[in-house]
Design a protein around this motif. Structure first.
Motif, short mmCIF file in Angstrom:
data_model
loop_
_atom_site.label_atom_id
_atom_site.label_comp_id
_atom_site.label_asym_id
_atom_site.label_seq_id
_atom_site.Cartn_x
_atom_site.Cartn_y
_atom_site.Cartn_z
N GLU A 74 -3.28 -10.52 20.64
CA GLU A 74 -4.27 -9.81 19.82
C GLU A 74 -3.64 -9.31 18.51
OE1 GLU A 74 -7.52 -8.12 22.98
OE2 GLU A 74 -5.88 -6.80 22.41
N PRO A 75 -4.47 -9.08 17.49
CA PRO A 75 -3.94 -8.65 16.18
C PRO A 75 -3.13 -7.36 16.23
CG PRO A 75 -6.20 -9.41 15.95
CD PRO A 75 -5.91 -9.38 17.42
N TRP A 76 -3.52 -6.42 17.10
CA TRP A 76 -2.78 -5.15 17.14
C TRP A 76 -1.33 -5.38 17.55
CZ3 TRP A 76 -0.21 -3.72 21.43
CH2 TRP A 76 -0.61 -4.27 22.65
N ALA A 77 -1.08 -6.36 18.43
CA ALA A 77 0.29 -6.63 18.87
C ALA A 77 1.13 -7.16 17.72
CB ALA A 77 0.28 -7.61 20.04
N LEU A 78 0.53 -8.02 16.89
CA LEU A 78 1.23 -8.53 15.71
C LEU A 78 1.52 -7.42 14.72
CD1 LEU A 78 2.27 -10.99 14.14
CD2 LEU A 78 -0.03 -11.26 13.20
N ALA A 79 0.54 -6.52 14.55
CA ALA A 79 0.74 -5.39 13.63
C ALA A 79 1.83 -4.46 14.14
CB ALA A 79 -0.58 -4.63 13.46
N ALA A 80 1.84 -4.22 15.46
CA ALA A 80 2.86 -3.34 16.02
C ALA A 80 4.25 -3.93 15.86
CB ALA A 80 2.56 -3.08 17.50
N ALA A 81 4.38 -5.24 16.08
CA ALA A 81 5.68 -5.88 15.91
C ALA A 81 6.11 -5.84 14.45
CB ALA A 81 5.61 -7.32 16.41
N ALA A 82 5.16 -6.02 13.51
CA ALA A 82 5.50 -5.99 12.09
C ALA A 82 5.98 -4.61 11.65
CB ALA A 82 4.29 -6.41 11.26
N ARG A 83 5.50 -3.58 12.31
CA ARG A 83 5.93 -2.22 11.96
C ARG A 83 7.25 -1.84 12.61
NH1 ARG A 83 1.66 2.31 12.88
NH2 ARG A 83 3.42 3.45 11.99
N GLY A 84 7.76 -2.70 13.47
CA GLY A 84 9.06 -2.45 14.07
C GLY A 84 9.02 -1.64 15.35
N LEU A 85 7.86 -1.56 16.01
CA LEU A 85 7.80 -0.85 17.28
C LEU A 85 8.60 -1.60 18.34
CD1 LEU A 85 5.46 0.75 15.90
CD2 LEU A 85 4.44 0.88 18.18
N THR A 86 9.11 -0.87 19.30
CA THR A 86 9.92 -1.48 20.35
C THR A 86 9.07 -2.36 21.25
OG1 THR A 86 9.59 0.38 21.87
CG2 THR A 86 11.44 0.52 20.33
N GLY A 87 9.73 -3.34 21.83
CA GLY A 87 9.02 -4.22 22.75
C GLY A 87 8.46 -3.48 23.95
N ARG A 88 9.16 -2.43 24.39
CA ARG A 88 8.66 -1.66 25.53
C ARG A 88 7.34 -0.99 25.21
NH1 ARG A 88 12.92 2.23 28.36
NH2 ARG A 88 13.82 0.14 28.66
N SER A 89 7.20 -0.47 23.99
CA SER A 89 5.94 0.17 23.59
C SER A 89 4.82 -0.86 23.53
CB SER A 89 6.10 0.86 22.24
OG SER A 89 7.07 1.88 22.30
N ILE A 90 5.11 -2.03 23.01
CA ILE A 90 4.09 -3.07 22.93
C ILE A 90 3.67 -3.51 24.34
CG2 ILE A 90 3.62 -5.42 22.14
CD1 ILE A 90 5.55 -4.92 19.83
N ALA A 91 4.64 -3.67 25.22
CA ALA A 91 4.31 -4.06 26.59
C ALA A 91 3.47 -3.00 27.28
CB ALA A 91 5.59 -4.33 27.37
N ARG A 92 3.80 -1.74 27.05
CA ARG A 92 3.02 -0.66 27.66
C ARG A 92 1.57 -0.66 27.17
NH1 ARG A 92 6.40 2.97 26.73
NH2 ARG A 92 5.57 3.77 24.75
N GLN A 93 1.38 -0.91 25.88
CA GLN A 93 0.01 -0.96 25.35
C GLN A 93 -0.72 -2.22 25.82
OE1 GLN A 93 -1.43 1.47 24.04
NE2 GLN A 93 0.36 2.78 23.69
N ALA A 94 0.01 -3.30 26.03
CA ALA A 94 -0.63 -4.51 26.57
C ALA A 94 -1.15 -4.26 27.98
CB ALA A 94 0.36 -5.68 26.56
#
Length: 605
Positions: free
Chosen positions: A209-229
């Motif tokens: 989803e677009p939010w995951a791409l935006a989060a990665a572009a902002r430099g958020l940690t993979g753990r945070s992205i996985a938690r939101q997924a």
């Protein structure tokens, strides 16, 4: 408001109809409840007319079923659930004790299920967090094998090996927290495999989803992205999680029998077999109330996790077009299954040889022999036709009913809760009472409950899919309800529900088997797969191959079903993407997500 009141009235009517139907069980089966109660109290006593008349007078059933029902309901309004027809003790304290034991077992089993589901999804979460997921779609063979394990077989193995041979944990009884671990494992492992497989099926869509791409572009940690997924995907599975809450509470009859646990499922089954109506009705009512509480809790949790995005139509679709998952695994599993069935069909499944009892696998008997010296390969092969054809037919009917009823959640949601609150064995008894005992009885009983988790899954996915941005854009272009249903909603919802149905295919075969074991389905000397498990279970310690052979074939069936389901994906359509004011709706959605400078999915804002 009016719709909510109508739904509440519908739910109350269903619950009342179920409790009243259970209360009419003796009269539906056209058996004398006085005779059944007499045999439960004292099997040696002669059932003379005088004795039966005296029992009817004691129980107050000489006035007929209407008198019995109105008397029980009147007492219930005063907080009195009556007295047991068998023991004479007050019903309410006994049912509450049984419910407490089942709730404790259910809580520990759910914890096990969550841990198992997390282990199944760990690789997908790790790859998604590192943006290395690509188009990966897990085959799910391991989870399918785990989901296909019979609960009573797992319980027997754990009790024998861990409890008796190794002595690590208690094998029988119910005297403290440590007595919950083995039965919780037996219940939680298959349940966790189903939940983990369903969650693993949704996660790739969340990471795309677009939010995951935006989060990665902002430099958020993979753990945070996985938690939101996880937070994005869990709401779609909460209705089925609620069904597991009720199913593990009242439907754990086999596990409670193996470990001698005084739970609600076992208590309800014993009351049904003895026609102890006050206990049976109180137990059923407790499960119905638990189903209502579980449904309400899961809905609140889903709203909290999803946030205003569900209301505002701001979600992205988790079910985008994708190429089918390729691979040779389905062909390999199918070839193995056909080979087993083919070789088994060339042998005689009924040939007895008492001199070859419980023989280990050999060249003459590749799967070994059973307690009567019959060749297990022959019995597995000949039982495949009945087992597979009937289980496939029931699964197809359950899928169709589940999808159709899932389209009308206000009608189906209370019906799902009511059906799920009834233990499968009790459903079989009710079906037998209405339709009579016959070859179609087990199919009707299993089909009566098999559609419920599929309907809940359909409703949940449909609710989220209707709140997606592309549906909002398509509505803005003038698409009507029929167009949306045919071209957008059903193509997105049906493939994951179909994969869910395939994952439960071995469970349908096992449900048929359990009814046969209780005398309500296939009977010896039928080589039906589940019946093979039930017949050979007492010899599991001396001859483990006798139960491992049919269990392995069932696990192979589950692996075949799930790996083949990997090819069932939403088809890609080569067409121009709909636009809103000249902007591609998907690109516009992604740009809005990037510009929002938000690292969380829409549901968390």
């Amino acid at each position: 408001m009016r719709q909510r009141v109508a739904t509440l009235v519908w739910r109350v009517l269903l619950a009342a109809g179920l409790v009243c139907g259970v209360g009419l069980l003796p009269w539906l089966t056209r058996t004398d409840p006085a005779y059944t109660v007499l045999k439960a109290r004292s099997a040696e006593r002669e059932p003379t007319p005088e004795v039966l008349a005296d029992i009817r007078r004691q129980l107050g059933i000489d006035g007929g079923p209407r008198h019995v029902l109105t008397g029980w309901l009147g007492g219930l309004l005063r907080g009195d659930a009556g007295q047991s027809w068998i023991s004479g003790a007050d019903v309410l304290p006994g049912v509450l004790r049984a419910l407490g034991a089942s709730l404790l077992l259910m809580a520990v089993a759910l914890l096990v299920a969550v841990l198992v589901a997390g282990a199944i999804c760990a690789r997908t979460l790790r790859l998604g967090a590192r943006r290395r997921l690509g188009g990966r779609r897990g085959g799910g063979s391991g989870s399918a094998v785990l989901a296909a394990l019979p609960e009573f077989l797992v319980a027997s193995v754990l009790a024998t090996v861990v409890g008796v041979q190794l002595g690590w944990l208690p094998a029988l009884g119910w005297y403290g927290p440590q007595w919950t671990l083995l039965p919780a494992l037996a219940l939680g492992l298959p349940a966790g495999a189903v939940l983990g497989r369903l969650l693993d099926d949704l996660l790739p869509g969340a990471f795309g989803e677009p939010w995951a791409l935006a989060a990665a572009a902002r430099g958020l940690t993979g753990r945070s992205i996985a938690r939101q997924a996880l937070r994005r995907c869990v709401p779609a599975l909460l209705p089925n999680f609620g069904l597991f809450v009720v199913g593990l509470t009242g439907g754990a009859v086999a596990v409670e029998q193996v470990f001698d646990i005084p739970g609600l499922g076992r208590t309800t089954l014993q009351a049904a077999l003895a026609q102890d109506l006050p206990v049976l009705q109180a137990g059923t009512l407790a499960l119905v109330l638990l189903a209502g509480l579980a449904t309400g809790a899961t809905r609140v949790a889903a709203r909290l996790l999803t946030g205003p995005a569900l209301r505002d139509g701001a979600l992205s679709s988790l079910h985008r077009p994708a190429p089918p998952a390729g691979g040779l695994l389905p062909l390999l599993y199918g070839a193995l299954l056909l080979a087993v069935v083919g070789f088994g069909l060339t042998r005689d499944p009924l040939a007895l040889d008492t001199g070859q009892r419980l023989r280990a696998p050999s060249l003459d008997h590749p799967f070994g022999t059973d307690a009567l010296g019959r060749d297990l390969l022959a019995r597995v092969g000949h039982g495949a036709l009945d087992t597979l054809v009937l289980a496939a037919a029931i699964s197809a009917a359950a899928l169709l009913a589940g999808v159709l009823l899932g389209l009308v959640p206000r009608v189906s949601a209370p019906l799902v809760d009511t059906v799920n609150a009834v233990p499968p064995v009790l459903v079989a008894l009710l079906v037998t009472a209405v339709a009579g005992s016959g070859a179609a009885t087990p199919a009707l009983a299993v089909g009566a409950v098999a559609w419920a988790p599929l309907a809940a899954h359909t409703s949940s996915l449909l609710r989220q899919e209707r709140a997606t941005l592309h549906i909002t854009a398509t509505k803005g272009l003038g698409a009507g309800p029929v167009h949306l249903l045919r071209h957008e909603l059903l193509p997105a919802v049906v493939p994951p529900v179909l994969r869910h149905a395939l994952l439960r295919l071995p469970g349908v075969a096992l449900a048929l088997a359990s009814l046969g074991f209780l005398g309500l389905g296939a009977q010896p000397p039928s080589p039906e797969w589940g019946l093979l498990l039930a017949e050979n279970q007492p010899y599991a310690e001396r001859a483990p191959w006798a139960v491992l052979a049919p269990a392995a074939v069932l696990a192979l069936l589950g692996a075949l079903a799930v790996s083949a389901a990997g090819g069932l994906r939403r088809p890609s359509r080569r067409r121009a993407a709909p636009t809103v004011d000249g902007v591609d709706k998907d690109t516009g959605a992604e740009r809005r997500s990037m510009a929002a400078a938000e690292s969380e999915p829409a549901g968390a804002r």
